[in-house]
Design an enzyme around this catalytic site. Structure first.
Site, PDB file in Angstrom:
ATOM      1  N   ARG A 221      39.164  42.344  45.248  1.00  0.00           N
ATOM      2  CA  ARG A 221      38.355  42.987  44.199  1.00  0.00           C
ATOM      3  C   ARG A 221      39.109  44.223  43.726  1.00  0.00           C
ATOM      4  NH1 ARG A 221      35.682  43.063  39.802  1.00  0.00           N
ATOM      5  NH2 ARG A 221      34.017  44.564  39.676  1.00  0.00           N
ATOM      6  N   GLN A 222      39.941  44.045  42.743  1.00  0.00           N
ATOM      7  CA  GLN A 222      40.633  45.155  42.116  1.00  0.00           C
ATOM      8  C   GLN A 222      40.333  45.092  40.631  1.00  0.00           C
ATOM      9  OE1 GLN A 222      44.710  44.452  43.163  1.00  0.00           O
ATOM     10  NE2 GLN A 222      44.495  45.431  45.155  1.00  0.00           N
ATOM     11  N   GLU A 223      40.132  46.234  40.015  1.00  0.00           N
ATOM     12  CA  GLU A 223      39.781  46.259  38.594  1.00  0.00           C
ATOM     13  C   GLU A 223      40.762  45.461  37.757  1.00  0.00           C
ATOM     14  OE1 GLU A 223      36.997  47.221  37.110  1.00  0.00           O
ATOM     15  OE2 GLU A 223      36.289  47.656  39.119  1.00  0.00           O
TER      16      GLU A 223
ATOM     17  N   LEU B  75      42.270  42.858  38.449  1.00  0.00           N
ATOM     18  CA  LEU B  75      42.134  41.421  38.659  1.00  0.00           C
ATOM     19  C   LEU B  75      40.698  40.929  38.545  1.00  0.00           C
ATOM     20  CD1 LEU B  75      44.495  41.039  41.748  1.00  0.00           C
ATOM     21  CD2 LEU B  75      45.019  40.522  39.366  1.00  0.00           C
TER      22      LEU B  75
END
Length: 179
Positions: free
Chosen positions: A69-71, A73
């Site tokens: 959960r990375q902004e 991606l």
């Protein structure tokens, strides 16, 4: 032809069930994934993208996707939702500041059309750390009692793997009940 394999698996009783493991960064998603596969604790580095592992119990076959959960991606999360039967949400029991974000993400997922029939397992990681939030507090803050359209289960896990077998057993029983 595309339906042949699933039909043969259903005849043999070995259904494949798609699971996505989600949570904020450094919550313990990958450690939990490998906790299902090994008796040893696997220390991991943060991932970019996703990991996928197969977990096979007696007659239940889980295909588990550990999604970062990375902004940068986050736009690809929806691509993992199709045919997902189980969502494993990993919460860091020490990180009170991020619990609101975790709740928002959970309810966004539950509202998504592709996840309307998915069941949810919440693992409250790091329960073994002093001053961590207890499962009752996390359940209350996430307002789990208001979730009526999805089956859900909350359990704890940590480096001791407490709660992992119960969560996997709950998923197996839900999978059997739905087939």
């Amino acid at each position: 032809m595309g339906q042949l394999i699933p039909k043969l698996m259903s005849i043999s009783g070995n259904q494949e069930h798609k699971v996505i493991i989600v949570g904020l960064d450094n919550e313990g998603k990958t450690t939990i994934l490998y906790g299902f596969l090994s008796d040893e604790v696997v220390h991991t580095c943060p991932i970019i993208g996703s990991n996928m592992e197969e977990i096979i119990l007696l007659k239940t076959h889980f295909l588990m996707w550990d999604i970062v959960r990375q902004e940068a991606l986050s736009f690809i999360w929806n691509t993992y939702y199709f045919n997902t039967e189980f969502i494993i949400l990993v919460i860091d029991s020490m990180d009170r500041d991020w619990l609101l974000t975790a709740r928002e993400e959970l309810y966004k997922m539950l509202a998504h059309e592709a996840l309307r029939d998915s069941s949810v397992v919440i693992f409250a990681n790091k329960q073994d750390v002093k001053d961590s939030m207890r499962m009752v507090e996390i359940s209350h803050f996430l307002t789990l009692s208001t979730i009526k359209d999805h089956s859900w289960h909350i359990g704890c896990c940590a480096l001791t793997k407490e709660g992992l077998p119960a969560g996997l057993g709950w998923m197996e029983s839900q999978a059997a009940a739905n087939w």
